[in-house]
Structure formats: C-alpha cells, structure tokens
Design a protein around this motif. Structure first.
Motif, short mmCIF file in Angstrom:
data_model
loop_
_atom_site.label_atom_id
_atom_site.label_comp_id
_atom_site.label_asym_id
_atom_site.label_seq_id
_atom_site.Cartn_x
_atom_site.Cartn_y
_atom_site.Cartn_z
N UNK A 80 57.57 80.07 2.25
CA UNK A 80 57.42 80.96 0.42
C UNK A 80 56.34 81.99 0.83
N UNK A 81 56.86 82.85 0.01
CA UNK A 81 56.36 84.70 0.41
C UNK A 81 54.68 84.34 0.60
N UNK A 82 53.94 83.85 -0.40
CA UNK A 82 52.63 83.43 0.22
C UNK A 82 51.79 83.01 1.32
N UNK A 83 52.37 81.97 1.61
CA UNK A 83 51.99 81.01 2.67
C UNK A 83 52.15 80.84 4.10
N UNK A 84 53.58 81.49 3.98
CA UNK A 84 54.39 81.85 4.95
C UNK A 84 54.93 80.49 5.66
N UNK A 85 55.66 80.45 6.84
CA UNK A 85 56.47 79.27 6.93
C UNK A 85 55.43 77.77 7.15
N UNK A 86 56.53 76.59 7.24
CA UNK A 86 55.69 75.06 8.01
C UNK A 86 56.90 74.38 8.36
N UNK A 87 56.51 73.67 8.47
CA UNK A 87 57.40 71.95 9.08
C UNK A 87 56.89 70.96 9.07
N UNK A 88 56.37 70.00 8.47
CA UNK A 88 55.75 68.13 7.37
C UNK A 88 56.37 67.36 7.78
N UNK A 89 55.89 67.15 8.93
CA UNK A 89 56.63 65.55 8.84
C UNK A 89 55.12 64.27 8.71
N UNK A 90 55.85 63.65 7.01
CA UNK A 90 54.83 62.94 6.91
C UNK A 90 55.18 61.26 7.17
N UNK A 91 54.13 60.60 6.86
CA UNK A 91 54.56 58.70 7.42
C UNK A 91 55.23 58.06 5.98
N UNK A 114 42.06 79.06 6.26
CA UNK A 114 42.46 78.03 5.16
C UNK A 114 41.69 76.72 6.00
N UNK A 115 41.33 75.92 4.70
CA UNK A 115 40.57 74.39 5.41
C UNK A 115 41.79 74.15 5.41
N UNK A 116 41.52 72.34 5.27
CA UNK A 116 43.15 71.53 6.06
C UNK A 116 43.56 71.47 4.15
N UNK A 120 52.96 75.61 11.50
CA UNK A 120 52.62 76.73 10.53
C UNK A 120 52.70 77.70 10.76
N UNK A 121 53.62 79.00 10.83
CA UNK A 121 52.63 80.16 10.82
C UNK A 121 52.60 80.55 9.00
N UNK A 122 50.92 80.68 9.51
CA UNK A 122 50.51 81.02 7.91
C UNK A 122 51.04 82.44 7.12
N UNK A 123 50.92 82.54 5.96
CA UNK A 123 50.91 84.07 5.36
C UNK A 123 50.71 85.27 6.62
N UNK A 124 49.03 84.66 6.91
CA UNK A 124 48.78 86.49 8.00
C UNK A 124 49.10 86.16 9.49
N UNK A 125 50.27 85.74 9.47
CA UNK A 125 50.86 85.19 11.00
C UNK A 125 50.35 84.70 11.54
N UNK A 126 49.18 83.99 11.39
CA UNK A 126 48.53 83.22 12.23
C UNK A 126 49.69 81.71 12.38
#
Length: 209
Positions: free
Chosen positions: A157-168, A1-3, A178-184
């Motif tokens: 989330x079930x469609x998007x997988x797991x993520x950690x986002x650090x923002x400014x 998926x694009x950024x 992240x580990x996306x919904x396809x386990x990448x």
C-alpha cells in the motif's frame, strides 16, 4: 511503528482490498445511453442441462453454491461488473469483479473463497494484495460458513509499503516480512499473543538495545 500499530495497518490494508464474494444471473436488456441500441445487463452461458457455467453481469448477481441460489444481497463486494465461473454442477468457483474503486480476481473452495488477488485505490493512495484463506469444512452450506482467517497475505500500500504476513490457523500473524513506508526492512516472529519474539534487525534503526 509499534507492532500493534503495524498489525492494525496491515489489517486495514487487507480490509481495504478483500471484499469477498463467491458468485448466478440476472438477465434482461436496458436502453443504452449513448445510442438507440439495446444493451444487455447480463450474459449467461449454460450447459445442455441448463446449469450455469459462466456469467457476465453489470450488477451484483446472486450466488449459486451447493445446488442452491442465494440472493445478491448476501454477496460481499461492491456494485460493479462481475464475471463468474461455475463448475460442472453449476456451483460458483471463482470470478472477476471490477468497480470504480478497485478490481479483484478470486478462486474458491467448495463453499468459500480460497485465493483473492485485489487492487483498490482512493485519491493518491492505492493498495494491492494476494490473500490465501483457511479452508472451512466443505460440508457446510455457504450461509453457515464462519469467516475464514487469512493464512498468507502478500501486499503493498502507498502509505505502509510492502509486506508478507504468514498467519496461524486462527489468523494470527506469526511471521512478518516488511519494508515500511520509510523503506526500512524488517523481519519479525510473533507468538500467539502478538508479541515479537524475534526480529531482524534486532533493534529498530537508530535505536539502542
């Protein structure tokens, strides 16, 4: 998926989960549907000065902040069950909300939410997130506090997988794990414009440089 798509997906997951609040009371009784007993709509604990210290309500309650009471319609969040915690001055400092589609626990700064732990579901899809927000000027009344950007988001989330986002400080994602919904799995570093300037693995799986 694009950024840009990924950031939109993460933002959607956050919006799905975090319906903020900051949280007073409404009392009274209602006839219970299953018996002839009286059921309380709310239960409030006050201290010796009459200041609210704890509230349980079966509907969205008003907000007490800075010694002022704001009507319930100024509160974000769904209709549901509210458990509100107040400090020694009676000001709201956190709570638990439960509705038919989700639940959340929040802890507040002086005049805004600080930490939210939430879950939400719809059909076969669900999501869970821990979010920490930027702190506003504590001198501002809550009706003048601008929307505070998230600084840390840990979610799934079930469609998007797991993520950690650090923002400014402006809420722009700068590091994404992240580990996306396809386990990448993927780690990304972004500049202030959202452009990926570093990535592990260096190229998406199965693509060349």
């Amino acid at each position: 998926m694009e950024q840009c798509d990924r950031r939109a997906a993460i933002g959607a997951a956050a919006a799905l989960l975090v319906g903020g609040t900051t949280v007073m009371a409404g009392s009274g009784t209602a006839q219970a549907e299953t018996s002839g007993e009286q059921a309380r709509k709310s239960f409030r604990v006050v201290d010796r000065r009459g200041r609210q210290r704890f509230l349980v309500s079966s509907s969205k309650p008003p907000i007490i902040s800075g010694g002022k009471t704001y009507p319930a319609d100024q509160r974000q969040g769904p209709e549901g069950t509210y458990l509100i915690f107040n400090d020694g001055d009676g000001n709201e400092k956190g709570g638990i909300v439960s509705s038919s589609v989700g639940a959340s626990i929040s802890l507040d700064y002086t005049n805004a939410q600080a930490i939210t732990l939430a879950t939400r579901w719809e059909g076969v899809h669900g999501a869970a997130m821990l979010e920490m927000k930027h702190m506003p000027d504590p001198a501002l009344p809550i009706d003048r506090v601008p929307a505070m950007p998230p600084r840390v988001q840990l979610g799934y989330s079930t469609p998007e997988g797991a993520f950690l986002v650090l923002s400014d400080s402006r809420g722009r994602p700068r590091i994404v794990l992240e580990i996306d919904g396809d386990d990448n799995p993927m780690i990304k570093v972004l500049d202030s414009e959202g452009k990926v300037v570093g990535r592990l693995p260096e190229t998406p799986d199965g693509q060349g440089p």
